[in-house]
Scaffold this active site. Structure first.
Site, PDB file in Angstrom:
ATOM      1  N   THR A  86       0.652  -1.203   0.192  1.00  0.00           N
ATOM      2  CA  THR A  86       0.062   0.093  -0.044  1.00  0.00           C
ATOM      3  C   THR A  86       0.878   1.264  -0.009  1.00  0.00           C
ATOM      4  O   THR A  86       1.050   1.950   1.021  1.00  0.00           O
ATOM      5  CB  THR A  86      -0.922   0.131   1.169  1.00  0.00           C
ATOM      6  N   CYS A 263       6.693   2.324   7.213  1.00  0.00           N
ATOM      7  CA  CYS A 263       5.543   2.535   7.930  1.00  0.00           C
ATOM      8  C   CYS A 263       5.421   3.930   8.206  1.00  0.00           C
ATOM      9  O   CYS A 263       4.466   4.549   7.692  1.00  0.00           O
ATOM     10  CB  CYS A 263       5.340   1.662   9.349  1.00  0.00           C
TER      11      CYS A 263
END
Length: 434
Positions: A86, A263
């Site tokens: 993603t 992240c």
């Protein structure tokens, strides 16, 4: 139990291997034939301590298999996990859900019976509902239930994080989906791991909220370090005094050159964009993103200032390139900003990292990769430590001083003791310490 894991990247491979260690039959599927073939031959595409052993043992025992065929992977599966990428979408900062939605549709069309479709990838709040629509359109018979099970794996300690987590979060809409996930995580029940059962939206937001809060915490202590430098205080002592407060905690209070990795940068940005669209902006996260980007840009200037305002023609030894130790991940690493800035300023760089594979692919071609830490610092006018690999802690000040031509050391991770460095004759600077 049997599961299919879509995606042989970091999350999919680590999660799949750990589920197999729990005794689950796991088939990891990926569209990259070269990656799957390498895994079948025991070659691991990423560096994560202990992962090679885990994959080897579970593959040998038949609990962990690899394929490029989705139907093969899904045959007999109780659950299918989406662990596809993603990345940040170009232009607007949102998470790109193209791969997630495409995978969900493929799973729905390939399903031969009831199963639970679990999102393991980090996705913005509301994604699960969109996946439900995709599944419903592809399979109106309603045999597929959607769930969310975000991962909380830290690179460098991911296996321990999976096997002994602080908590397991499951977002479900039915008792059947909850039962499947709880059976999968049964070994963690035996060690009384807290299981947080929520709605889809809440599970998705827990992941983003946790990462954003940690990013804010890192940025806060970095700004406190800047204040310490101006005030003559010591950020180590400030962090310790704060961390002993049970309401705050000690973790993520280590001043440095800014956060990076797979992240925090993309998740903070995606959360900020989603919150703006929903009309509830998280301005503290927006400011964190700006401050972190600015901080990386400021780091190169530290060694430039220490060398009298110019690094033209100077040789600088760089220790550490990855965004953190015990990983080869270069995504949003501070070195991606620092190294090009120093090269543009005319410096000659000699860099060493224990896991340089990805660094070689993404850093400028004129960066010289040294064979060891001592090779990197040999004859250097200055040394800059960017990533705190343990082997750098073992470099004594005396050994460094003997190898270097100059005496400037910029320690961006506060690895060395200031007093010892001064005694060895260095012009030493660190982060937030007098």
């Amino acid at each position: 139990m049997r599961i299919a894991m879509l995606g042989a990247g970091y999350v999919g491979l680590v999660s799949g291997a750990c589920f197999a260690e729990f005794g689950v039959d796991v088939c990891i599927v990926d569209t990259d034939p070269a990656k799957i073939e390498a895994l079948k031959q025991g070659r691991i595409p990423i560096y994560e301590p202990g992962l090679d052993r885990l994959v080897e043992e579970n593959a040998r025992d038949g609990r962990l298999t690899f394929t490029t065929e989705l139907k093969e992977a899904m045959r007999g599966a109780d659950a299918v996990f989406l662990a596809v990428g993603t990345p940040t979408r170009r232009g607007d900062g949102h998470a790109d859900l193209t791969y997630v939605f495409a995978a969900a549709e493929q799973v729905a069309k390939a399903a031969e019976g009831p199963l639970v479709l679990v999102t393991k990838s980090t996705v913005p709040v509301g994604t699960g509902r969109k996946i439900e629509e995709i599944v419903r359109n592809a399979r109106p018979d309603g045999q597929i239930e959607v769930a969310s099970n975000p991962e909380f794996l830290r690179e460098g300690s991911a296996i321990g994080d999976f096997m002994r987590p602080d908590r397991v979060v499951i977002g479900v809409e039915s008792e059947r989906a909850a039962a499947v996930l709880k059976r999968l995580y049964r070994p963690l029940y035996l060690i009384e791991t807290p299981v947080v059962q929520t709605s889809l939206e809440t599970a998705e937001l827990i992941k983003y909220a946790a990462n954003a809060f940690l990013a804010v915490k890192i940025t806060f202590i970095n700004q406190m370090a800047d204040l310490c430098e101006k005030a003559g205080a010591n950020v180590h002592d400030v962090a310790r005094g704060m961390g002993l407060d049970g309401r705050i905690g000690r973790k993520f209070l280590h001043a440095g050159p800014g956060y990076g990795g797979s992240c925090f940068p993309k998740d903070t940005l995606a959360l900020a964009r989603t919150a703006q669209e929903l009309g509830a902006p998280v301005t503290i996260v927006e400011q964190t993103i700006t401050a972190n980007d600015t901080r990386k840009e400021q780091m190169a200037q530290r060694v430039i200032d220490a060398l009298g305002g110019s690094v033209a023609g100077k040789t600088i030894g760089i220790l550490g390139l990855t965004f953190k130790p015990e990983t080869d991940d270069m995504r949003d690493a501070p070195s991606l900003v620092i190294v090009p800035a120093l090269i543009a300023a005319g410096a000659k760089l000699r860099a060493y990292d224990p896991q340089p594979g990805h660094a070689r692919q993404v850093l400028p071609a004129d960066l010289h990769f040294a064979s060891s830490a001592m090779d990197a610092v040999q004859g250097a006018d200055a040394v800059m430590l960017i990533t705190e690999w343990n082997e750098f802690r073992a470099l004594s000040p005396e050994k460094l001083r003997a190898a270097m031509k100059g005496k400037v050391v910029c320690d961006l991770r506060n690895v060395w003791d200031p007093a010892q460095m001064r005694e060895a004759g260095f012009s030493y600077s660190s982060i937030g310490r007098p």
